[in-house]
Design an enzyme around this catalytic site. Structure first.
Site, PDB file in Angstrom:
ATOM      1  N   LYS A   1       0.844  -1.208   0.000  1.00 48.06           N
ATOM      2  CA  LYS A   1       0.000   0.000   0.000  1.00 48.06           C
ATOM      3  C   LYS A   1       0.874   1.251   0.000  1.00 48.06           C
ATOM      4  CE  LYS A   1      -3.777  -2.279   2.462  1.00 48.06           C
ATOM      5  NZ  LYS A   1      -4.647  -2.391   3.628  1.00 48.06           N
TER       6      LYS A   1
ATOM      7  N   GLN B   1      -3.978  -1.201   9.765  1.00 49.81           N
ATOM      8  CA  GLN B   1      -4.092  -2.524   9.161  1.00 49.81           C
ATOM      9  C   GLN B   1      -4.718  -3.505  10.149  1.00 49.81           C
ATOM     10  OE1 GLN B   1      -3.521  -3.151   6.006  1.00 49.81           O
ATOM     11  NE2 GLN B   1      -3.773  -5.369   6.048  1.00 49.81           N
TER      12      GLN B   1
ATOM     13  N   ASP C   1     -10.155   3.778   4.657  1.00 57.97           N
ATOM     14  CA  ASP C   1     -10.698   2.422   4.533  1.00 57.97           C
ATOM     15  C   ASP C   1     -12.224   2.438   4.420  1.00 57.97           C
ATOM     16  OD1 ASP C   1      -8.974   0.194   4.473  1.00 57.97           O
ATOM     17  OD2 ASP C   1      -8.473   0.421   6.593  1.00 57.97           O
TER      18      ASP C   1
END
Ligand code: GUN
Length: 300
Positions: A60, A104, A127
């Site tokens: 990412k 994460q 997200d």
């Protein structure tokens, strides 16, 4: 002897489309940077040593840097307390140069995931997991969309799939994929008739066979076989499963939830694994970061 060609689905090529989107984003990022004197900023927080997570996170951050974002990973030890992680999020929430914050998952068991997700400022929640963004997606009132559903919708739109009136069947009811996917597909932008199925659905095949658009997000290799798919359906495989493969150096291969070769002979369009939904999810994280940066710059 005449050989009849086996009808085969066209591939929905997520690698190719994600590359196109990244190149579009490179221009958007350059525009933003010229206009505001700084690139959009993304911080990816990793707690602990989970090996798959570490590799996702570095992917990412690398993707983000490649389009010109100011991206960095913040790696914390497994022993980090919930209070310490909350304190870090508070700092990132207040940092004007940071537009996107991603923690994460999974987190170590001593940290409450929902407490952490809710501590990320909604306008920086790239997200799309914060309840405010979940609610906005559900009520069609903007906000940041979760990356996997957003990536699937982008794939469908750019392949000119006319979704209006289709019967979409979603398999899997996760908060990250299945539920938001069902909600978005039924929204006025896509106008599908949606059935949301899950592990307790009786006679799953009866539902999947009725699907014009089938989205599968379960995490079970080979769950969807050709007899479960309607001729000419559009099939989106969100699963990413490691299965043993001694012929490969690393000892495994990645497969989806759909028995690809057999289903591809029946479907009209299908996403491969790898190279379908996965790269689109990653590209949508970058797009969300640019969207968050623009929204924050417009309303400081
Ligand atoms: N772990 C696996 N997928 C994801 C994701 O999309 N976002 C976060 N934050 N963690 C994940």
């Amino acid at each position: 002897m005449t050989e009849f060609p086996i009808p085969r689905a066209a591939l929905l090529d997520g690698n190719a489309l994600a590359a196109t989107i990244r190149s579009e984003l490179r221009d958007d990022v350059a525009d933003f940077t010229r206009r505001y004197g700084r690139p959009p900023g993304l911080r990816v927080v990793l707690v602990g040593e989970h090996p798959a997570s570490a590799s996702y996170v570095s992917g990412k951050t690398q993707d983000a840097r490649a389009v010109g974002l100011d991206a960095a990973t913040v790696a914390l030890p497994e022993t980090t307390s919930e209070a310490e992680l909350l304190a870090l999020l508070d700092t990132l929430n207040r940092d004007d140069a940071v537009d996107g914050v991603l923690v994460q998952l999974p987190l170590p068991p001593h940290i409450r995931t929902e407490r952490i997700v809710e501590a990320i400022a909604p306008e920086k929640d790239v997200d799309g997991f914060h309840p405010e963004n979940v609610g906005r997606a559900f009520t069609d009132t903007g906000g940041l969309l979760p990356c996997t559903p957003a990536g699937i919708l982008e794939l469908l739109e750019r392949a000119d799939v006319a979704t209006r009136g289709l019967h979409a069947v979603v398999v899997g009811r996760s908060l990250i994929v299945g539920k938001p996917m069902a909600s978005l597909l039924s929204s006025p932008r896509y106008n599908c008739t949606v059935t949301l199925t899950h592990r307790h659905t009786r006679d799953l095949a009866a539902f999947t066979r009725a699907a014009d658009l089938l989205v599968v997000a379960v995490g079970q290799p080979g769950l969807i076989t050709a007899d479960m798919v309607k001729d000419g359906a559009v099939v989106i495989d969100v699963g990413i499963n490691r299965v043993d493969d001694p012929s490969r150096e690393r000892g495994y291969k990645l497969v989806g939830d759909v028995a690809f070769d057999d289903v591809a002979a029946k479907a009209r369009l299908i996403t491969p694994v790898p190279g379908g939904v996965g790269p689109m999810t990653r590209a949508m994280l970058l797009r969300n970061t640019v969207q968050a940066a623009r929204a924050r710059a417009a309303e400081p």
